[in-house]
Enzyme design. Sequence first.
Site, PDB file in Angstrom:
ATOM      1  N   LYS A  22      46.554  25.818  33.609  1.00 52.71           N
ATOM      2  CA  LYS A  22      45.470  26.769  33.823  1.00 52.71           C
ATOM      3  C   LYS A  22      45.951  28.202  33.604  1.00 52.71           C
ATOM      4  O   LYS A  22      45.264  29.010  32.957  1.00 52.71           O
ATOM      5  CB  LYS A  22      44.926  26.631  35.252  1.00 52.71           C
ATOM      6  N   ASN A  23      47.136  28.517  34.114  1.00 53.25           N
ATOM      7  CA  ASN A  23      47.631  29.892  34.042  1.00 53.25           C
ATOM      8  C   ASN A  23      48.056  30.304  32.635  1.00 53.25           C
ATOM      9  O   ASN A  23      48.346  31.475  32.394  1.00 53.25           O
ATOM     10  CB  ASN A  23      48.787  30.092  35.020  1.00 53.25           C
ATOM     11  N   ARG A  93      40.288  35.495  40.065  1.00 51.14           N
ATOM     12  CA  ARG A  93      41.040  36.707  39.772  1.00 51.14           C
ATOM     13  C   ARG A  93      41.263  36.894  38.280  1.00 51.14           C
ATOM     14  O   ARG A  93      41.351  38.025  37.790  1.00 51.14           O
ATOM     15  CB  ARG A  93      42.392  36.647  40.498  1.00 51.14           C
ATOM     16  N   CYS A 117      42.008  33.275  45.326  1.00 49.67           N
ATOM     17  CA  CYS A 117      42.488  32.839  46.626  1.00 49.67           C
ATOM     18  C   CYS A 117      42.889  34.030  47.491  1.00 49.67           C
ATOM     19  O   CYS A 117      43.450  35.012  47.006  1.00 49.67           O
ATOM     20  CB  CYS A 117      43.704  31.919  46.461  1.00 49.67           C
ATOM     21  N   ARG A 122      46.720  41.765  45.845  1.00 53.19           N
ATOM     22  CA  ARG A 122      47.175  41.636  44.461  1.00 53.19           C
ATOM     23  C   ARG A 122      46.542  42.776  43.665  1.00 53.19           C
ATOM     24  O   ARG A 122      45.574  42.596  42.942  1.00 53.19           O
ATOM     25  CB  ARG A 122      46.778  40.270  43.894  1.00 53.19           C
ATOM     26  N   ASP A 306      54.115  29.672  43.735  1.00 49.82           N
ATOM     27  CA  ASP A 306      53.115  28.611  43.661  1.00 49.82           C
ATOM     28  C   ASP A 306      53.654  27.246  44.090  1.00 49.82           C
ATOM     29  O   ASP A 306      52.893  26.282  44.172  1.00 49.82           O
ATOM     30  CB  ASP A 306      52.549  28.509  42.240  1.00 49.82           C
ATOM     31  N   VAL A 328      56.507  37.304  47.352  1.00 52.88           N
ATOM     32  CA  VAL A 328      55.538  37.662  46.310  1.00 52.88           C
ATOM     33  C   VAL A 328      54.188  38.046  46.911  1.00 52.88           C
ATOM     34  O   VAL A 328      53.620  39.092  46.599  1.00 52.88           O
ATOM     35  CB  VAL A 328      55.378  36.511  45.299  1.00 52.88           C
ATOM     36  N   ARG A 398      40.345  23.982  41.628  1.00 53.02           N
ATOM     37  CA  ARG A 398      40.563  25.136  40.747  1.00 53.02           C
ATOM     38  C   ARG A 398      41.892  25.028  40.004  1.00 53.02           C
ATOM     39  O   ARG A 398      42.093  25.714  39.002  1.00 53.02           O
ATOM     40  CB  ARG A 398      40.539  26.437  41.551  1.00 53.02           C
TER      41      ARG A 398
END
Length: 421
Positions: A22-23, A93, A117, A122, A306, A328, A398
């Site tokens: 996804k990213n 986002r 989320c 961020r 993650d 992070v 998601r």
Amino acid sequence: MERLIIKGGNHLTGEVDCSGAKNAGLPILASTILLDGSAFIGNLPHLQDITTKLELLNSMGSAINFHEDGFIEIDSSNIVVPEARYELVKTMRASILVMGPLVAKYGKAKISQPGGCDIGTRPIDFHLAGLEQMGAEITSDSKYIYLKAKKLTPIDFEFPKVSVTGTENLMMAATLIDGVTVLRNCAKEPEVLELANYLNSCGAKIEGAGESNITITGVKSLKADRWNVLFDRIEAGTYLVAGAITNGHVKVNKINPSTINIISEKLIQMGVKVNIDKDSVEVDATSSDLKAQDIFTEPFPGFPTDMQAQFMTLNTIAAGNCTIEETVFENRFQHVSQLRKMGADIVLNKNKASVTGVSNLVGANVSASDLRASASLVLAGLVGKNKTQIDDIYHIDRGYECIEEKLNKLGAEIIREPVVY
């Protein structure tokens, strides 16, 4: 609304294929705004965020067609409404990733304030500072950011803090700028390199992606290309942990092992046997005695934030104690309260969690607070005694494609059912 019901205690065994990342897919879809002609993007995961991104592109004027071979055709060469509407992207986002391409190609953009989320602050200040230096005029209100620019100019810009989406946004914006842009202190994640490789296949001139400094020499236009998105390293890591936590034997296929080296290394340190092949990673924990190991999250190639929640769950049943430090995001321990419901021994102190292993977890009714927290609760349910019920699973949908189907293939017992009020 739906929930997952998990009967724990099964040893997972078998093989599972990774889905597309996804990213990586989201920025590549955003980059089609820069292109002339139809892009053909394959290996996109079937996830809500991908669907939302396609709906967003379509709402702006992109023509989208689904092909039988699995490729999605996107022609974004005639955007008529350069706007990321609030109702479409308030929970995602990645909406901000259309900002750089829209300003670069069309000279204006109206972008919803980013959602996603609730894992901490961020800020997108870096994105905006870079675009402003390029010549964009920026205003905002409580819901939207407005950008316009007659012409963008090249910059030499250093990110005050490593930012994946910031790197991607400014890199995309710079591809069509006349001149040479240098971005410093960039994110090194594989997904950033993937985006650069895709844009280069379309005619961009990007050097240094995957390193701290990236140089972009602008071109007049980009021609759409055919591309398969790389596989999801976080999904791979999650399934490897699923094998480890259940004293199972699991092989994850369709993954570049180099993207998850630190995950494999951490599993080995915890006492799990790991076998690495050309495009697969295999864990064998059938005779393993798990040993607690400290976790310190940081940008790639460090330990990924993650995967923090998943490894916390793994450490809850490992012998000894450890410290998990999250550097992070400051609000990424929301899963702790839910793991405690299942018998985990975890003490929080700001951005550090002290975990003392227990003999086993116990099933409970828990609620998912964010995407990776959802995964950690599924892992806890796999090993927990009796039954675990996980509510608010829209978070997990998601980021994980058919998670219960893949885990059930390995021997888990998970049922998805509607919530009846």
